[in-house]
Scaffold this motif. Sequence first.
Motif: not given
Length: 252
Positions: A79, A83-84
């Motif tokens: 993540a 996905d940051d």
Amino acid sequence: MPRRLVPTAALFALLASGPALAADAPPFSGPEKAAIEEIVRDYLLANPEILLEMSQALEARQEQARQEAAQAAIQGNRAALFDDPATPELGNPDGDVAVVEFFDYRCGYCKRVFQPVLDAVRDDGKVRLLVKELPILGPQSVLAATAALAAREQDGYAAMHAALMTHRGGYDEATIGKLAGEAGLDAERLLADMADPQVQARIETALAANRALAGALGVSGTPAFVVGDTFVPGAISQETLVELIRQARTDG
């Protein structure tokens, strides 16, 4: 009486298994130990290439261990890596392969690979490029990273990133303002955003997260890349990146 030579493989096996043999047999006497050490010394002097082979084997084993640790870290930090929302993204946001780059604007190797990395990503057309500032080379690096991330306030990250990467020399506020203007940004607004406490807080949080993630992955310098599930420390050529992207897509 002539000394009987022990075959090398058997000798190394004997030495390696010494602790295990100790439970079943008495330890070598002083003269026996000295004789074995002399045989090993004589053999290595006559065949020094064995030391190189041993060094290469050790290096390969250590690299395998580093890759295994990095792959475990990648799986445990997916993540944060991919996905940051605080991480600027270039390339194709809907791409099927992600490339993450840790970099410092004052890093010569980072500047050297800047255009080849962009070319590989743009030529492919289906690669996400996530760029994570890791300013490790002093206050000027932090200033440059702050400028790039503050440029997001006016949707100007890509242009400011390119301007900072292609700049030769140091960074101060005057240089930042000049580069911002040349990149088509509002230079006064950029400098104001850099000084804004709320913007500063967001940037400091992003940089702290990047440092923590780099530490988890074992990043010890810049540049460093994650291509799919592969960790790649150091600068890489465009051809190598293209091949890594191909492999990541195949392993998909």
